[in-house]
Design a protein around this motif. Sequence first.
Motif, PDB file in Angstrom:
ATOM      1  N   PRO A 121       0.805  -1.233   0.000  1.00 61.70           N
ATOM      2  CA  PRO A 121       0.000   0.000   0.000  1.00 61.70           C
ATOM      3  C   PRO A 121       0.832   1.274   0.000  1.00 61.70           C
ATOM      4  O   PRO A 121       0.383   2.315  -0.515  1.00 61.70           O
ATOM      5  CB  PRO A 121      -0.821  -0.120   1.290  1.00 61.70           C
ATOM      6  N   ASP A 122       2.027   1.234   0.578  1.00 63.19           N
ATOM      7  CA  ASP A 122       2.843   2.440   0.667  1.00 63.19           C
ATOM      8  C   ASP A 122       4.097   2.375  -0.196  1.00 63.19           C
ATOM      9  O   ASP A 122       5.001   3.207  -0.057  1.00 63.19           O
ATOM     10  CB  ASP A 122       3.233   2.702   2.123  1.00 63.19           C
ATOM     11  N   GLY A 123       4.178   1.363  -1.053  1.00 60.94           N
ATOM     12  CA  GLY A 123       5.328   1.248  -1.936  1.00 60.94           C
ATOM     13  C   GLY A 123       6.557   0.635  -1.300  1.00 60.94           C
ATOM     14  O   GLY A 123       7.628   0.602  -1.915  1.00 60.94           O
ATOM     15  N   ARG A 124       6.422   0.134  -0.093  1.00 61.01           N
ATOM     16  CA  ARG A 124       7.561  -0.490   0.589  1.00 61.01           C
ATOM     17  C   ARG A 124       8.017  -1.730  -0.173  1.00 61.01           C
ATOM     18  O   ARG A 124       7.198  -2.530  -0.622  1.00 61.01           O
ATOM     19  CB  ARG A 124       7.154  -0.871   2.009  1.00 61.01           C
ATOM     20  N   ALA A 125       9.311  -1.876  -0.319  1.00 59.22           N
ATOM     21  CA  ALA A 125       9.866  -3.036  -1.010  1.00 59.22           C
ATOM     22  C   ALA A 125      10.090  -4.164  -0.009  1.00 59.22           C
ATOM     23  O   ALA A 125      10.777  -3.994   1.003  1.00 59.22           O
ATOM     24  CB  ALA A 125      11.190  -2.671  -1.688  1.00 59.22           C
ATOM     25  N   LEU A 126       9.492  -5.308  -0.279  1.00 63.09           N
ATOM     26  CA  LEU A 126       9.626  -6.473   0.584  1.00 63.09           C
ATOM     27  C   LEU A 126      10.196  -7.631  -0.218  1.00 63.09           C
ATOM     28  O   LEU A 126       9.850  -7.812  -1.385  1.00 63.09           O
ATOM     29  CB  LEU A 126       8.274  -6.873   1.181  1.00 63.09           C
ATOM     30  N   GLY A 127      11.005  -8.437   0.436  1.00 55.67           N
ATOM     31  CA  GLY A 127      11.659  -9.525  -0.285  1.00 55.67           C
ATOM     32  C   GLY A 127      10.894 -10.828  -0.292  1.00 55.67           C
ATOM     33  O   GLY A 127      11.348 -11.809  -0.883  1.00 55.67           O
ATOM     34  N   GLY A 128       9.734 -10.877   0.345  1.00 57.16           N
ATOM     35  CA  GLY A 128       8.984 -12.128   0.410  1.00 57.16           C
ATOM     36  C   GLY A 128       7.507 -11.866   0.575  1.00 57.16           C
ATOM     37  O   GLY A 128       7.012 -10.763   0.329  1.00 57.16           O
ATOM     38  N   ASP A 129       6.783 -12.899   0.997  1.00 56.45           N
ATOM     39  CA  ASP A 129       5.351 -12.766   1.215  1.00 56.45           C
ATOM     40  C   ASP A 129       5.064 -11.782   2.344  1.00 56.45           C
ATOM     41  O   ASP A 129       5.880 -11.575   3.245  1.00 56.45           O
ATOM     42  CB  ASP A 129       4.750 -14.128   1.582  1.00 56.45           C
ATOM     43  N   TRP A 130       3.887 -11.204   2.302  1.00 58.78           N
ATOM     44  CA  TRP A 130       3.415 -10.349   3.370  1.00 58.78           C
ATOM     45  C   TRP A 130       1.907 -10.529   3.496  1.00 58.78           C
ATOM     46  O   TRP A 130       1.305 -11.261   2.724  1.00 58.78           O
ATOM     47  CB  TRP A 130       3.792  -8.885   3.129  1.00 58.78           C
ATOM     48  N   ALA A 131       1.313  -9.923   4.487  1.00 54.81           N
ATOM     49  CA  ALA A 131      -0.125 -10.064   4.693  1.00 54.81           C
ATOM     50  C   ALA A 131      -0.735  -8.698   4.931  1.00 54.81           C
ATOM     51  O   ALA A 131      -0.028  -7.720   5.183  1.00 54.81           O
ATOM     52  CB  ALA A 131      -0.408 -10.989   5.877  1.00 54.81           C
ATOM     53  N   ARG A 132      -2.052  -8.644   4.847  1.00 52.05           N
ATOM     54  CA  ARG A 132      -2.750  -7.398   5.149  1.00 52.05           C
ATOM     55  C   ARG A 132      -4.090  -7.716   5.801  1.00 52.05           C
ATOM     56  O   ARG A 132      -4.695  -8.760   5.554  1.00 52.05           O
ATOM     57  CB  ARG A 132      -2.939  -6.544   3.895  1.00 52.05           C
ATOM     58  N   THR A 133      -4.537  -6.802   6.665  1.00 51.33           N
ATOM     59  CA  THR A 133      -5.823  -6.975   7.319  1.00 51.33           C
ATOM     60  C   THR A 133      -6.435  -5.606   7.576  1.00 51.33           C
ATOM     61  O   THR A 133      -5.730  -4.580   7.533  1.00 51.33           O
ATOM     62  CB  THR A 133      -5.667  -7.755   8.646  1.00 51.33           C
ATOM     63  N   ARG A 134      -7.731  -5.605   7.854  1.00 44.93           N
ATOM     64  CA  ARG A 134      -8.436  -4.355   8.154  1.00 44.93           C
ATOM     65  C   ARG A 134      -9.184  -4.518   9.472  1.00 44.93           C
ATOM     66  O   ARG A 134      -9.850  -5.536   9.705  1.00 44.93           O
ATOM     67  CB  ARG A 134      -9.411  -3.985   7.035  1.00 44.93           C
ATOM     68  N   PHE A 135      -9.081  -3.503  10.313  1.00 43.17           N
ATOM     69  CA  PHE A 135      -9.757  -3.512  11.607  1.00 43.17           C
ATOM     70  C   PHE A 135     -10.337  -2.129  11.852  1.00 43.17           C
ATOM     71  O   PHE A 135      -9.613  -1.182  12.188  1.00 43.17           O
ATOM     72  CB  PHE A 135      -8.767  -3.886  12.707  1.00 43.17           C
ATOM     73  N   ASP A 136     -11.652  -2.004  11.648  1.00 46.45           N
ATOM     74  CA  ASP A 136     -12.347  -0.743  11.907  1.00 46.45           C
ATOM     75  C   ASP A 136     -12.822  -0.738  13.354  1.00 46.45           C
ATOM     76  O   ASP A 136     -13.534  -1.653  13.799  1.00 46.45           O
ATOM     77  CB  ASP A 136     -13.519  -0.572  10.948  1.00 46.45           C
ATOM     78  N   ILE A 137     -12.430   0.293  14.092  1.00 45.11           N
ATOM     79  CA  ILE A 137     -12.635   0.365  15.530  1.00 45.11           C
ATOM     80  C   ILE A 137     -13.772   1.329  15.838  1.00 45.11           C
ATOM     81  O   ILE A 137     -13.805   2.452  15.312  1.00 45.11           O
ATOM     82  CB  ILE A 137     -11.340   0.842  16.216  1.00 45.11           C
ATOM     83  N   VAL A 138     -14.706   0.900  16.676  1.00 43.60           N
ATOM     84  CA  VAL A 138     -15.832   1.743  17.091  1.00 43.60           C
ATOM     85  C   VAL A 138     -15.771   1.897  18.605  1.00 43.60           C
ATOM     86  O   VAL A 138     -15.821   0.911  19.338  1.00 43.60           O
ATOM     87  CB  VAL A 138     -17.182   1.131  16.675  1.00 43.60           C
TER      88      VAL A 138
END
Length: 304
Positions: free
Chosen positions: A281-298
């Motif tokens: 999402p921010d253009g960061r260069a990574l050398g392997g797999d990564w993950a992402r998640t979303r947590f909307d807080i109320v």
Amino acid sequence: MTETAHPAVSAEQAGIEQALTDQVVASFDGTPDPRLRQLMQALTRHLHAFIREVRLTEEEWNTAIEFLTAAGHITDDRRQEFILLSDVLGASMQTIAVNNEAVPGAERAATEATVFGPFFVDDAPEIPIGGDIAGGAHGQPCWVEGTVTDTRGNPIPGARIEVWEADDEGFYDVQYTDGRVAGRAHLYSDEEGRYAFWGLTPTPYPIPHDGPVGKMLAATNRSPVRASHLHFMVTAPGLRTLVTHIFVQGDPQIEIGDSVFGVKDSLIKDFDVQHAGTPTPDGRALGGDWARTRFDIVLAPAGA
């Protein structure tokens, strides 16, 4: 409150036991603080009821004293064995349930709370939105994003978001002896209530089980393993402080059982694995797999 006598206890013996309970309860009648009086008298009644129900032996009483003494000896500024004890008995989660009632009529349900755990540390470093909490901790990089709103859907700017987690070996930074600060930080939501940071994909790990609580779990054939999770504490003026985790969808430990009873369905989130080379999402260069998640807080209103 008069306790029901144990079936094997004579009426005379039951009377002797009840008289002692009444005497101890009455000893707190002069407590000036009414809340303290209520707490001490209720504790006395329930403690005596437990002793009478199970017909506690003097040997068992002594074992309990030794257990509590050992818990005190192993507790220090980096480890809180009594919090672990509270957690594995479900007392922590029950206290949270009592103190985080649902807000009636809310347009959005407040995010559910769960256990604080023994590894929070004050003064974790601040990171900007999009920063990295890992601090050198090992694990799969994970992009976490979401919003902070109130129960009417209004964005909450400037909410303080504390996050902390274990590395992929199952240890928090405070469990190491080299003074490292890793896997924890705080950040603030932006003007639209948004936040994002890099962390690590959570993995299962055992709570510390080399002490008296661990021995108790072993003796009762219970696992010390916690389901994979990432801790949050979120604060904002006029709103209820939220202490919670998010858990990993598909983690087998959720079905096996979380050792401190912290899992709630609403807190189980998809952690989508992204293959090496997938743009971040921010253009960061990574050398392997990564993950992402979303947590909307109320956040619920303060005092609700």
